[in-house]
Design a protein around this motif. Structure first.
Motif, PDB file in Angstrom:
ATOM      1  N   GLN A 170       0.856  -1.557   0.128  1.00  0.00           N
ATOM      2  CA  GLN A 170       0.416  -0.152  -0.065  1.00  0.00           C
ATOM      3  C   GLN A 170       1.043   1.146   0.584  1.00  0.00           C
ATOM      4  O   GLN A 170       1.013   2.179   0.757  1.00  0.00           O
ATOM      5  N   PRO A 171       1.730   1.765  -0.911  1.00  0.00           N
ATOM      6  CA  PRO A 171       2.468   2.705  -1.288  1.00  0.00           C
ATOM      7  C   PRO A 171       1.549   4.162  -1.061  1.00  0.00           C
ATOM      8  O   PRO A 171       0.724   4.382  -1.921  1.00  0.00           O
ATOM      9  N   ASP A 172       2.143   5.117  -0.458  1.00  0.00           N
ATOM     10  CA  ASP A 172       1.954   6.555  -0.453  1.00  0.00           C
ATOM     11  C   ASP A 172       1.307   6.944  -2.123  1.00  0.00           C
ATOM     12  O   ASP A 172       0.937   7.352  -2.167  1.00  0.00           O
ATOM     13  N   ARG A 173       2.937   6.169  -3.287  1.00  0.00           N
ATOM     14  CA  ARG A 173       3.266   6.970  -3.905  1.00  0.00           C
ATOM     15  C   ARG A 173       3.733   5.672  -4.180  1.00  0.00           C
ATOM     16  O   ARG A 173       4.447   5.426  -4.192  1.00  0.00           O
ATOM     17  N   VAL A 174       3.913   5.468  -5.839  1.00  0.00           N
ATOM     18  CA  VAL A 174       4.661   4.788  -6.382  1.00  0.00           C
ATOM     19  C   VAL A 174       5.347   5.985  -7.671  1.00  0.00           C
ATOM     20  O   VAL A 174       4.617   6.975  -8.453  1.00  0.00           O
ATOM     21  N   LEU A 175       6.595   5.946  -8.108  1.00  0.00           N
ATOM     22  CA  LEU A 175       7.502   7.349  -8.989  1.00  0.00           C
ATOM     23  C   LEU A 175       7.761   6.518 -10.507  1.00  0.00           C
ATOM     24  O   LEU A 175       8.641   5.583 -10.356  1.00  0.00           O
ATOM     25  N   VAL A 176       7.280   7.244 -11.408  1.00  0.00           N
ATOM     26  CA  VAL A 176       8.362   5.862 -12.743  1.00  0.00           C
ATOM     27  C   VAL A 176       8.083   7.311 -13.535  1.00  0.00           C
ATOM     28  O   VAL A 176       7.805   7.987 -14.003  1.00  0.00           O
ATOM     29  N   GLY A 177       9.643   7.217 -14.195  1.00  0.00           N
ATOM     30  CA  GLY A 177       9.593   8.831 -14.280  1.00  0.00           C
ATOM     31  C   GLY A 177      10.942   7.756 -15.891  1.00  0.00           C
ATOM     32  O   GLY A 177      11.362   7.001 -15.776  1.00  0.00           O
ATOM     33  N   GLY A 178      10.232   8.847 -16.992  1.00  0.00           N
ATOM     34  CA  GLY A 178      11.253   8.381 -18.608  1.00  0.00           C
ATOM     35  C   GLY A 178      10.960   9.247 -19.096  1.00  0.00           C
ATOM     36  O   GLY A 178      10.650  11.080 -18.630  1.00  0.00           O
ATOM     37  N   ARG A 179      12.132   8.953 -20.339  1.00  0.00           N
ATOM     38  CA  ARG A 179      12.047   9.853 -21.245  1.00  0.00           C
ATOM     39  C   ARG A 179      11.023   9.834 -22.128  1.00  0.00           C
ATOM     40  O   ARG A 179      10.053   9.638 -22.546  1.00  0.00           O
ATOM     41  N   ALA A 196      -0.130  -0.986 -11.586  1.00  0.00           N
ATOM     42  CA  ALA A 196      -1.727  -0.413 -11.294  1.00  0.00           C
ATOM     43  C   ALA A 196      -2.408  -2.385 -11.220  1.00  0.00           C
ATOM     44  O   ALA A 196      -3.537  -2.446 -10.868  1.00  0.00           O
ATOM     45  N   HIS A 197      -1.866  -2.918 -11.082  1.00  0.00           N
ATOM     46  CA  HIS A 197      -2.163  -4.151 -10.839  1.00  0.00           C
ATOM     47  C   HIS A 197      -2.947  -4.538  -8.941  1.00  0.00           C
ATOM     48  O   HIS A 197      -3.620  -5.101  -8.575  1.00  0.00           O
ATOM     49  N   TRP A 198      -1.912  -3.418  -8.136  1.00  0.00           N
ATOM     50  CA  TRP A 198      -2.882  -3.662  -7.017  1.00  0.00           C
ATOM     51  C   TRP A 198      -2.131  -2.280  -6.526  1.00  0.00           C
ATOM     52  O   TRP A 198      -3.249  -2.068  -5.489  1.00  0.00           O
ATOM     53  N   VAL A 199      -1.802  -0.900  -7.372  1.00  0.00           N
ATOM     54  CA  VAL A 199      -1.893   0.625  -6.598  1.00  0.00           C
ATOM     55  C   VAL A 199      -3.167   0.915  -7.107  1.00  0.00           C
ATOM     56  O   VAL A 199      -2.688   1.433  -8.546  1.00  0.00           O
ATOM     57  N   PRO A 200      -3.467   1.785  -6.564  1.00  0.00           N
ATOM     58  CA  PRO A 200      -4.736   2.762  -7.369  1.00  0.00           C
ATOM     59  C   PRO A 200      -3.918   3.431  -8.617  1.00  0.00           C
ATOM     60  O   PRO A 200      -2.807   4.325  -7.882  1.00  0.00           O
ATOM     61  N   ARG A 201      -4.514   3.589  -9.472  1.00  0.00           N
ATOM     62  CA  ARG A 201      -3.551   4.304 -10.067  1.00  0.00           C
ATOM     63  C   ARG A 201      -3.404   6.101 -10.233  1.00  0.00           C
ATOM     64  O   ARG A 201      -2.700   6.268  -9.954  1.00  0.00           O
ATOM     65  N   GLU A 202      -4.343   6.224  -9.287  1.00  0.00           N
ATOM     66  CA  GLU A 202      -3.641   7.706  -8.157  1.00  0.00           C
ATOM     67  C   GLU A 202      -2.789   8.419  -7.284  1.00  0.00           C
ATOM     68  O   GLU A 202      -2.247   9.159  -7.153  1.00  0.00           O
ATOM     69  N   HIS A 203      -2.299   7.214  -7.374  1.00  0.00           N
ATOM     70  CA  HIS A 203      -1.564   7.373  -6.505  1.00  0.00           C
ATOM     71  C   HIS A 203       0.240   6.460  -7.105  1.00  0.00           C
ATOM     72  O   HIS A 203       1.637   6.518  -6.849  1.00  0.00           O
ATOM     73  N   ILE A 204      -0.325   6.068  -8.295  1.00  0.00           N
ATOM     74  CA  ILE A 204       0.896   6.407  -9.006  1.00  0.00           C
ATOM     75  C   ILE A 204       1.499   7.509 -10.288  1.00  0.00           C
ATOM     76  O   ILE A 204       0.596   7.726 -11.032  1.00  0.00           O
TER      77      ILE A 204
END
Ligand code: NAD
Ligand code: UGA
Length: 462
Positions: A170-179, A196-204
């Motif tokens: 249950q992460p506060d957020r997941v951060l993904v950075g890319g080009r 997105a399998h387990w983290v609500p999209r708004e937390h990504i």
């Protein structure tokens, strides 16, 4: 179905991939490491790290879609997505020694990926790295002569030890950075889809590569800064009769400040806060931002002061000498609920006490074995004792160095009877009932609170 590989089966690689495998049954997740012993432990019932809930998650997926292996070539070749979660310690040699991140393990994996690959892949930075490392990674990966293209994505990990599984689930957020290119964005989406399998999209959260890399260093710097800030105030409390717990509560109710991470202590430990701030300091110096560098460096200096002043507080209180006195140190881990002792303030305290020629007896429910290895050079002067009652027997003082809840539940009345009197307790984590201890007969010294002693004319110690 995707073949996910993680290089590095450490504190981050093991738990993150176990949770990923649990939530993504259609993907095959393999974790590799150069340390064969560690891999054997991950394959056994005796996992190489202690984390609440970890064993259950590992056992649920291992052998189904989660595999631990020491074989790198084949696993790299077969992977579609590679998370790189190797260690990035502080450099101990050459340019930037003592501050910059040592990127040799990181670079080795990049070269290994190029060497073993026969298809294009997404390479994910899971390790904590200096901002713009992805650029170097891209250059190494994409200067191959096989015509293969690798997308580099940043996905820093924010889990804390002791709550790794919970933080991953249950992460506060997941951060993904890319080009910001079509290929870069496709790679970002592939990583987002996994979470997105387990983290609500708004937390990504998605971001550009450099923001993502820098956010990780910044998050750790801000967290560590809060600990150093409250510890700085704790020192002032000890001189003035204010109580840091009350101050923390009073300021923490301001929603702009918030109540978490305001526990005064013997200082922060762990493998990352110090190294990541020093890395940030080095980056600032590299870009000529010397005042910014000094600002962040002070967070580390304050932490070192906090650890050293805890020992000098003990010496002063115990009549200015602890030579040949038995002192029981309760806790070796850098925080509760972990067996990790890296940069543990507890061990710095042990070393400080040994410099004063105290007879140190160290106890910890989970971290004693690692502490024994870390203190090998001074092992002749330290006793490692698994039972806190035995550790305290015949001691002049107890120092609480780790906030294990078990230590708050001990029978201190019984312990008091077995100790040398006057008996002292130095609660470096403020987890005990100080008034009750004082009533038993202890002289009680806490962090950021006036001491409770049975001596006449006792002044706050300096
Ligand atoms: P760790 O030392 O526990 O694990 C790293 C593993 O990588 C080791 O087992 C090592 O043998 C392995 N390794 C090194 N080079 C390798 C190679 N070429 N091939 C295969 N394996 C290799 O470290 P960790 O605590 O898991 O940290 C990993 C990264 O994650 C670091 O950058 C750290 O800053 C970051 N991080 C750590 C935490 C934490 O709580 N420990 C949290 C967030 C981020
Ligand atoms: C920390 C961060 O919390 C994670 O988000 C991050 O991913 C991780 O570092 C990392 O990059 O390695 P961790 O070091 O495992 O996690 O543990 P924390 O709970 O942050 O505690 C760090 C240290 O600060 C411990 O020694 C703890 O006892 C101390 N602390 C923490 C205090 O002294 N007071 C507090 O109020 C909070």
């Amino acid at each position: 179905m995707a073949n996910i590989l993680c290089i590095g089966a450490g504190f981050v690689g093991g738990p993150t991939m176990a949770v990923t495998a649990k939530h993504c049954p259609e993907h095959r997740v393999v974790v590799i490491d150069i340390n064969e012993k560690k891999i054997a432990a991950w394959q056994s019932d005796d996992l190489p790290i202690y984390e609440p809930g970890l064993k259950e998650v590992v056992l649920a997926a291992r052998g189904k879609n989660l595999f631990f292996s020491a074989e790198s070539e084949r696993n790299i070749a077969e992977a579609d997505i590679i998370f790189v979660s190797v260690n990035t310690p502080t450099k101990t040699f050459g340019q930037g020694a003592g501050k910059a991140a040592d990127l040799q393990y990181w670079e080795k994996t990049a070269r290994q990926i190029v060497e073993c690959s026969t298809s294009p892949k997404i390479v994910v930075e899971k390790s904590t790295l200096p901002v713009r490392t992805a650029e170097a990674m891209e250059r190494i990966l994409n200067s191959n002569e096989k015509g293969l293209f690798f997308d580099v994505v940043s996905n820093p990990e924010f889990l804390a030890e002791g709550t790794a599984v919970e933080d991953m689930q249950q992460p506060d957020r997941v951060l993904v950075g890319g080009r910001q290119t079509p290929s870069g964005q496709k790679a970002v989406q592939a990583i987002v889809d996994i979470y997105a399998h387990w983290v609500p999209r708004e937390h990504i959260i998605t971001a550009n590569l450099w923001s993502s890399e820098l956010s990780k260093l910044t998050a750790n710097a801000f967290l560590a800064q809060r600990v150093s800030s409250i510890n700085a105030i704790a020192n002032l409390c000890e001189r003035t009769g204010a109580d840091v717990t009350e101050v923390a509560h009073a300021i923490g109710t301001d929603s702009r400040i918030g109540s978490r991470f305001l526990r005064a202590s013997v200082g922060f430990g762990g493998s990352c806060f110090k190294k990541d701030i020093l890395n940030l300091v080095y980056l600032c110096e590299y870009y000529g931002l010397n005042e910014v560098a000094k600002y962040w460096e002070q967070v580390v200096k304050m932490n070192e002061y906090q650890q050293a002043s805890f020992v000098s507080k003990m010496v002063t209180a115990m009549f200015n000498t602890i030579a040949n006195k038995r002192v029981a140190v309760f806790g070796a881990a850098f925080k509760a609920h972990t067996s990790d002792i890296r940069e543990s303030p507890a061990l710095a305290i042990c070393r400080g006490l040994l410099e004063e020629h105290a007879q140190v007896v160290l106890t910890d429910p989970y971290a004693l074995e690692s502490a024994c290895i870390d203190l090998q050079d001074v092992a002749d002067w330290v006793t490692f004792e698994s039972d806190p009652y035995t550790a305290a027997k015949g001691a002049h003082a107890i120092a609480i160095a780790t906030e294990w809840p078990q230590f708050a539940e001990l029978d201190y009345e019984a312990i008091y009877k077995t100790m040398v009197h006057p008996a002292f307790i130095f609660d470096g984590r403020n987890i005990l009932d100080h008034k009750a201890l004082y009533e038993i007969g202890f002289n009680v010294y806490a962090v950021g609170r006036p001491p409770l002693t049975h001596f006449e004319n006792a002044h706050p110690v300096s």
